[in-house]
Design a protein around this motif. Structure first.
Motif, mmCIF file in Angstrom:
data_model
loop_
_atom_site.group_PDB
_atom_site.id
_atom_site.type_symbol
_atom_site.label_atom_id
_atom_site.label_comp_id
_atom_site.label_asym_id
_atom_site.label_seq_id
_atom_site.Cartn_x
_atom_site.Cartn_y
_atom_site.Cartn_z
ATOM 1 N N GLU A 50 0.817 -1.226 0.000
ATOM 2 C CA GLU A 50 0.000 0.000 0.000
ATOM 3 C C GLU A 50 0.846 1.269 0.000
ATOM 4 N N MET A 51 2.161 1.128 0.172
ATOM 5 C CA MET A 51 3.044 2.296 0.174
ATOM 6 C C MET A 51 3.590 2.617 -1.213
ATOM 7 N N THR A 52 3.149 1.864 -2.209
ATOM 8 C CA THR A 52 3.559 2.096 -3.593
ATOM 9 C C THR A 52 2.367 2.577 -4.396
ATOM 10 N N LEU A 137 2.281 9.242 3.255
ATOM 11 C CA LEU A 137 0.944 9.214 3.838
ATOM 12 C C LEU A 137 -0.117 9.282 2.749
ATOM 13 N N PHE A 138 0.082 10.159 1.781
ATOM 14 C CA PHE A 138 -0.924 10.328 0.730
ATOM 15 C C PHE A 138 -1.055 9.056 -0.121
ATOM 16 N N THR A 139 0.075 8.416 -0.419
ATOM 17 C CA THR A 139 0.031 7.168 -1.184
ATOM 18 C C THR A 139 -0.708 6.090 -0.398
ATOM 19 N N ALA A 140 -0.396 5.969 0.894
ATOM 20 C CA ALA A 140 -1.081 4.980 1.723
ATOM 21 C C ALA A 140 -2.578 5.229 1.738
ATOM 22 N N LEU A 141 -2.974 6.480 1.852
ATOM 23 C CA LEU A 141 -4.406 6.793 1.900
ATOM 24 C C LEU A 141 -5.093 6.478 0.578
ATOM 25 N N ASP A 142 -4.446 6.775 -0.544
ATOM 26 C CA ASP A 142 -5.036 6.399 -1.842
ATOM 27 C C ASP A 142 -5.427 4.921 -1.842
ATOM 28 N N ASN A 143 -4.502 4.072 -1.433
ATOM 29 C CA ASN A 143 -4.729 2.627 -1.496
ATOM 30 C C ASN A 143 -5.691 2.143 -0.413
ATOM 31 N N LEU A 144 -5.578 2.658 0.789
ATOM 32 C CA LEU A 144 -6.450 2.211 1.875
ATOM 33 C C LEU A 144 -7.884 2.665 1.670
#
Length: 350
Positions: A50-52, A137-144
């Motif tokens: 989720e960090m990618t 943080l923004f990348t993680a939120l996109d995926n989550l």
């Protein structure tokens, strides 16, 4: 005087007598997102998927802007002279005498993440992060958000005003034991975010989170502790729950060390849910103060102990093979940490 060289932190054993009893997970595994308590992870810290950035996932929009000291009525700016630190008070080693801090202007960077799923006019939950902008943080939120593991939320990532520790603008903002930084965010940042980017932020404190690492981590808890009517969710990496406040305050003479020494044990439990992490090679007495209140690993172990005793919802992660605000640990754990942080969230429908 010049700052003392930092000693190499020793590698701490999570099973040290006096540390909290924790569940050791298999290498590469992170704690479940629905479990409270103490966990040991590592020594390998692989990046969570989720960090990618995933091209098949809706991407939020990130807006960046700056604020200067001239824009603030609360933080008009200070700085410490380069290559200076201070001297311990001979009558009180927990107090630092510092004479090289002076007024100085600053400019801070901010970023606002608005997920693709946000509907204008919707009162959205949000997370305020320190030391931003935080693209991870923004990348993680996109995926989550796409996986429906966290609510559709706004992220406000706020840069500090410069410097570090006592006598600096960052230290003043993050290490001061008061509600002032939360008030700065509430009165000077959030209204600007709403007006500039056509978003509406929920007024429900259960939909407000804070996060940060090091002094940004202690700041995240300070915001919620002094203003629990504003923030209920806190996420910290290597939180500076040590004696680093300046100027000295007799009401909290040991600064954020007071959280586990007096404040949490001696206060009724507050409606705060907290995720916290520390590394086995985290900071250890990185200055001249011989007050025995500058061991980040011990401080976070103590935090887990007092949070458990008071019945808080918390998850504590002790990371093997990890330094201070270890990037590998963050890349491994942030998705699970965010999911745990928001696990019980029920949006207000009215």
């Amino acid at each position: 005087m010049a700052a003392a060289g930092r000693p190499t932190p020793p590698t701490r054993d999570p099973n040290t007598p006096g540390y909290v009893t924790a569940r050791e997970l298999p290498d590469g595994v992170v704690p479940p997102a629905d479990a409270d308590g103490n966990f040991i992870i590592g020594p390998t810290h692989n990046r969570a998927p989720e960090m990618t950035v995933q091209t098949n996932v809706p991407q939020g929009t990130v807006y960046e802007f700056t604020m200067s000291s001239a824009d603030s009525k609360i933080y008009t700016g200070i700085a410490r002279e380069p290559n200076t630190f201070g001297t311990p008070d001979t009558n009180n080693p927990a107090r630092l005498i510092l004479t090289t801090s002076h007024p100085a202007p600053y400019t801070r960077r901010l970023a606002v993440y608005v997920p693709k799923q946000y509907v204008p006019g919707m009162a959205a939950p949000f997370i305020v992060g320190a030391d931003g902008p935080d693209r991870e943080l923004f990348t993680a939120l996109d995926n989550l958000i796409a996986q429906r593991r966290v609510p559709v939320m706004i992220a406000i990532s706020i840069g500090n005003g410069g410097g570090d520790a006592q006598g600096s603008e960052r230290g003043l903002e993050y290490d001061t034991m008061s509600g002032l930084y939360a008030e700065f965010v509430e009165t000077e940042v959030l209204p600007l975010v709403e007006s500039k980017y056509n978003v509406k932020l929920t007024k429900d404190a259960d939909g407000h989170a804070t996060m940060g690492g090091s002094s940004g981590g202690s700041c995240a808890l300070i915001m919620a502790w002094y203003h629990p009517e504003l923030y209920h969710r806190v996420l910290t990496y290597s939180g500076t729950y040590v004696n680093q406040q300046w100027p000295y305050n007799a009401e909290t003479p040991h600064a954020a060390w007071e959280f586990h020494e007096h404040l949490i044990p001696n206060s009724p439990a507050k409606p705060i849910r907290i995720w916290l992490e520390v590394g086995d090679r985290d900071n250890y007495n990185p200055n001249v103060m011989g007050d025995n209140m500058h061991d980040w690993t011990v401080a976070n172990e103590n935090m887990a102990k007092v949070l458990a005793a008071k019945g808080y919802h918390y998850q504590f992660v002790f990371a093997r093979n990890a330094g201070h605000t270890d990037r590998g640990v963050k890349q491994q754990t942030l998705p699970e940490a965010l999911e745990w942080l928001w696990h019980d969230y029920q949006p207000v429908t009215k």
